[in-house]
Design a protein around this motif. Structure first.
Motif, PDB file in Angstrom:
ATOM      1  N   THR A  12     110.898 -19.577  75.504  1.00 28.22           N
ATOM      2  CA  THR A  12     109.732 -18.795  75.089  1.00 28.22           C
ATOM      3  C   THR A  12     109.585 -18.842  73.568  1.00 28.22           C
ATOM      4  N   ALA A  13     110.697 -18.711  72.853  1.00 30.56           N
ATOM      5  CA  ALA A  13     110.659 -18.786  71.389  1.00 30.56           C
ATOM      6  C   ALA A  13     110.225 -20.182  70.936  1.00 30.56           C
ATOM      7  N   LEU A  14     110.680 -21.219  71.651  1.00 23.56           N
ATOM      8  CA  LEU A  14     110.257 -22.585  71.325  1.00 23.56           C
ATOM      9  C   LEU A  14     108.752 -22.721  71.463  1.00 23.56           C
ATOM     10  N   ARG A  15     108.211 -22.265  72.569  1.00 23.80           N
ATOM     11  CA  ARG A  15     106.763 -22.363  72.785  1.00 23.80           C
ATOM     12  C   ARG A  15     106.003 -21.566  71.718  1.00 23.80           C
ATOM     13  N   THR A  16     106.496 -20.396  71.396  1.00 21.99           N
ATOM     14  CA  THR A  16     105.850 -19.576  70.359  1.00 21.99           C
ATOM     15  C   THR A  16     105.842 -20.313  69.024  1.00 21.99           C
ATOM     16  N   THR A  17     106.970 -20.917  68.673  1.00 19.79           N
ATOM     17  CA  THR A  17     107.076 -21.639  67.409  1.00 19.79           C
ATOM     18  C   THR A  17     106.167 -22.863  67.400  1.00 19.79           C
ATOM     19  N   LEU A  18     106.222 -23.670  68.465  1.00 23.25           N
ATOM     20  CA  LEU A  18     105.388 -24.873  68.509  1.00 23.25           C
ATOM     21  C   LEU A  18     103.901 -24.527  68.558  1.00 23.25           C
ATOM     22  N   PRO A 172     114.040 -20.828  66.300  1.00 25.86           N
ATOM     23  CA  PRO A 172     113.658 -19.835  65.285  1.00 25.86           C
ATOM     24  C   PRO A 172     112.407 -19.077  65.709  1.00 25.86           C
ATOM     25  N   MET A 173     112.408 -17.805  65.421  1.00 27.94           N
ATOM     26  CA  MET A 173     111.232 -16.979  65.703  1.00 27.94           C
ATOM     27  C   MET A 173     110.364 -16.979  64.450  1.00 27.94           C
ATOM     28  N   PRO A 174     109.071 -17.227  64.596  1.00 28.78           N
ATOM     29  CA  PRO A 174     108.197 -17.232  63.418  1.00 28.78           C
ATOM     30  C   PRO A 174     108.097 -15.834  62.839  1.00 28.78           C
TER      31      PRO A 174
END
Length: 179
Positions: A12-18, A172-174
């Motif tokens: 989920t964090a990956l998708r948020t970052t990308l 990483p979380m933005p």
């Protein structure tokens, strides 16, 4: 708070970052519309978006191109791959980025001529991704028909099965300020 997020939360964090990279999202949407078999958006555009987020740079900073790999062993001719490349040129027209489309079923036909060493034929896009020289690059995403993301994570799952003591580090979380 745990030191590491569970894998599903990391995805989920990956998708948020990308998703901070609007060009990347547009490439995903437009690639899905091309109908390429077994495709992924992969390599630099993914991990460079993450690096940009971590370092507070604009999401597209320094990204040279967006690599789309697909796998079609039914026609290994250059003409078939070129049709996909030309269709992509039309599909990606107007984007502020170069998008490179390649059929990974054909790599073994030209690899030795270009790099001086043979490359055995790949049997999937995933096997091509697994052969990347740098593990940082072993990442790929695509849109599924229902609009959800498929993240190529087989390598991590395989490693964790063989070495259960491994820890998968969180994406990483933005931060709110680097938007």
């Amino acid at each position: 708070m745990p030191a590491r997020l569970p894998l599903d939360e990391q995805l989920t964090a990956l998708r948020t970052t990308l998703s901070r990279n609007r060009t990347l999202l547009e490439v995903l949407d437009r690639t899905a519309a091309l109908g390429l078999p077994d495709w992924y958006l992969t390599a630099g555009c993914l991990f460079q978006t993450i690096w940009n987020t971590v370092t507070g740079r604009p999401p597209t900073h320094g990204i040279k191109d967006y690599d789309v790999f697909y796998y079609d062993a039914t026609d290994l001719s250059w003409e078939a791959e070129d049709r996909a490349i030309r269709a992509g040129r039309e599909t990606f027209a107007g984007l502020p980025a170069d998008v490179e489309i390649r059929n990974e079923a054909r790599v073994h036909l030209w690899y030795e001529r270009k790099f001086g060493t043979p490359c055995p034929p790949y049997d999937s896009v995933e096997s091509a991704i697994d052969s990347f020289a740098s593990t940082t690059c072993c990442l790929a995403v695509r849109l599924k028909e229902d609009g959800t993301w498929r993240v190529y994570e087989t390598k991590t799952a395989r490693w964790r099965k063989s070495w259960p003591e491994l820890t998968v580090l969180p994406w990483p979380m933005p931060s709110a300020k680097s938007g």
